[in-house]
Design a protein around this motif. Structure first.
Motif, short mmCIF file in Angstrom:
data_model
loop_
_atom_site.label_atom_id
_atom_site.label_comp_id
_atom_site.label_asym_id
_atom_site.label_seq_id
_atom_site.Cartn_x
_atom_site.Cartn_y
_atom_site.Cartn_z
N ASP A 186 -4.37 20.18 1.22
CA ASP A 186 -4.93 19.00 1.85
C ASP A 186 -6.44 19.14 2.06
N GLN A 187 -6.95 20.40 2.22
CA GLN A 187 -8.39 20.61 2.25
C GLN A 187 -9.02 20.26 0.90
N VAL A 188 -8.39 20.77 -0.15
CA VAL A 188 -8.91 20.55 -1.50
C VAL A 188 -8.79 19.08 -1.89
N ALA A 189 -7.76 18.42 -1.40
CA ALA A 189 -7.49 17.03 -1.79
C ALA A 189 -8.60 16.08 -1.34
N ARG A 190 -9.44 16.51 -0.40
CA ARG A 190 -10.54 15.65 0.07
C ARG A 190 -11.73 15.66 -0.90
N GLU A 191 -11.72 16.58 -1.84
CA GLU A 191 -12.81 16.68 -2.81
C GLU A 191 -12.71 15.57 -3.86
N PRO A 192 -13.84 15.22 -4.48
CA PRO A 192 -13.77 14.28 -5.62
C PRO A 192 -13.04 14.93 -6.79
N PHE A 193 -12.11 14.17 -7.40
CA PHE A 193 -11.25 14.71 -8.45
C PHE A 193 -11.49 14.01 -9.77
N LEU A 194 -11.35 14.80 -10.84
CA LEU A 194 -11.28 14.30 -12.20
C LEU A 194 -9.83 14.42 -12.64
N LEU A 195 -9.23 13.33 -13.08
CA LEU A 195 -7.81 13.33 -13.41
C LEU A 195 -7.58 12.91 -14.85
N ARG A 196 -6.53 13.46 -15.44
CA ARG A 196 -6.07 12.99 -16.74
C ARG A 196 -5.55 11.56 -16.61
N GLU A 197 -5.41 10.90 -17.75
CA GLU A 197 -4.96 9.52 -17.78
C GLU A 197 -3.48 9.41 -17.42
N PRO A 198 -3.03 8.26 -16.85
CA PRO A 198 -1.60 8.06 -16.65
C PRO A 198 -0.85 8.19 -17.97
N GLY A 199 0.32 8.81 -17.91
CA GLY A 199 1.10 9.05 -19.12
C GLY A 199 1.05 10.49 -19.57
N SER A 200 0.08 11.27 -19.07
CA SER A 200 0.00 12.68 -19.43
C SER A 200 0.78 13.52 -18.42
N SER A 201 1.28 14.67 -18.87
CA SER A 201 2.01 15.57 -17.97
C SER A 201 1.11 16.10 -16.86
N THR A 202 -0.15 16.41 -17.22
CA THR A 202 -1.08 16.94 -16.22
C THR A 202 -1.29 15.93 -15.10
N ARG A 203 -1.40 14.65 -15.44
CA ARG A 203 -1.58 13.62 -14.41
C ARG A 203 -0.32 13.53 -13.54
N ALA A 204 0.85 13.60 -14.16
CA ALA A 204 2.09 13.53 -13.38
C ALA A 204 2.18 14.66 -12.37
N HIS A 205 1.79 15.88 -12.79
CA HIS A 205 1.82 17.01 -11.86
C HIS A 205 0.82 16.80 -10.72
N ALA A 206 -0.38 16.31 -11.05
CA ALA A 206 -1.38 16.07 -10.00
C ALA A 206 -0.90 15.00 -9.02
N ASP A 207 -0.31 13.93 -9.54
CA ASP A 207 0.20 12.87 -8.66
C ASP A 207 1.28 13.41 -7.73
N ASP A 208 2.15 14.27 -8.25
CA ASP A 208 3.20 14.87 -7.42
C ASP A 208 2.60 15.70 -6.29
N LEU A 209 1.53 16.46 -6.60
CA LEU A 209 0.92 17.30 -5.59
C LEU A 209 0.29 16.48 -4.47
N PHE A 210 -0.41 15.41 -4.83
CA PHE A 210 -1.00 14.57 -3.81
C PHE A 210 0.07 13.88 -2.97
N ALA A 211 1.18 13.53 -3.60
CA ALA A 211 2.27 12.89 -2.86
C ALA A 211 2.86 13.84 -1.82
N THR A 212 2.91 15.15 -2.12
CA THR A 212 3.50 16.11 -1.17
C THR A 212 2.68 16.21 0.11
N VAL A 213 1.37 15.97 0.04
CA VAL A 213 0.54 16.05 1.26
C VAL A 213 0.24 14.65 1.80
#
Length: 302
Positions: A186-213
């Motif tokens: 949750d500390q890191v989540a406050r930083e500006p993020f660069l994300l992969r596009e929707p539809g990629s596995s990397t984006r899905a993992h990132a979305d899951d992590l933000f959802a957990t916090v």
């Protein structure tokens, strides 16, 4: 559809691909009236229109799309049969197309090179795309099998684990959080993020992590390329959740740094995936068996 012919299905496929009866006739080495007559017979058998005039020429109707999908599966089965017959006649041969999500392109050529050394008679094709693209190609039988991190839940597939797949949070080496011990996400989540596009596995993992916090990321940019994300992080535009397999060189030479974040590295798995109902030719079977047996040693350990 008991009187439908393979030739009629191929005419439909070519008309859909080229956008015209004339284009289909040219590729099939027949006349346009011959194509039109066969497509009319096919529509009579189906009982619905299969093509309609669109902006770009002839386009398939909803019924046409169903027939076209069936035609592609039939062609895939015929190719598999041809491979099997060739293997019986000449020993091991054939063609196999491997799909790889874009994150896997960093090691997929190494897997195919090792397989080729053991099976020099097999012709190989490598298709790279994001997860959504690779799933679509699996479903349409354009590829025989795929290497990806998340198997598609909407398809009936077979899957085998190949190796561990760690995800990390990377930042430029001069970022103030670099070197800090045991950051919470949750500390890191406050930083500006660069994300992969929707539809990629990397984006899905990132979305899951933000959802957990229970947080929404501050998204500076969505980028459809791991390479561009790495360059953007190095330029100081933000930080990113990314596969550790994609950043080995940059970590070794100090252009990127991994943040020490609780829950990280997030350990996923690399999978070999193929359609369960697809007929498997000897070349595809050989590559599948090779990946299951050898990929764990060939995919870099990070």
């Amino acid at each position: 559809m008991k009187d439908v012919t393979l030739r009629q299905l191929r005419f439909l496929s070519e008309a859909a691909r080229t956008g015209s009866l004339a284009g289909a006739a040219l590729s099939m080495h027949v006349t346009a009236p011959a194509v039109g007559q066969q497509l009319r017979l096919l529509e009579r058998e189906v009982g619905l229109p299969l093509l309609e005039r669109g902006r770009g020429g002839q386009e398939v109707t909803e019924a046409g799309a169903l027939v076209l999908a069936t035609a592609r599966r039939i062609e895939a089965e015929i190719r598999a049969c041809s491979d099997q017959l060739g293997a019986l006649r000449r020993g091991e041969s054939g063609h196999v197309a491997l799909g790889a999500v874009s994150t896997a392109k960093y090691f997929a050529p190494r897997l195919l090179a090792a397989f080729q050394r053991e099976h020099p008679g097999v012709r190989l094709a490598l298709v790279v795309g994001n997860r959504a693209e690779i799933v679509d190609r699996l479903e349409s039988f354009e590829i025989d099998l795929a290497v990806m991190g998340r198997a598609p839940s909407r398809l009936d597939v077979l899957q085998e684990v190949l190796a561990d797949h760690p995800y990390v949070v990377v930042a430029p080496p001069d970022h103030p959080l670099v070197g800090r011990p045991r950051l919470s996400f949750d500390q890191v989540a406050r930083e500006p993020f660069l994300l992969r596009e929707p539809g990629s596995s990397t984006r899905a993992h990132a979305d899951d992590l933000f959802a957990t916090v229970g947080m929404r990321p501050t998204v500076v940019m969505e980028i459809a390329s791991n390479e561009t994300i790495k360059q953007a992080v190095m330029a100081g535009l933000g930080i990113a959740v990314i596969s550790e397999h994609t950043v080995g060189a940059e970590l070794r030479d100090g252009r990127l740094a991994v943040l020490r974040v609780a829950q990280f590295p997030v350990m996923q798995q690399w999978l070999a995936v193929r359609m369960a109902q697809r007929a498997v030719g000897p070349a595809s079977s050989a590559l599948w068996d090779f990946l299951v047996a050898e990929a764990g040693d060939l995919i870099p350990q990070v």
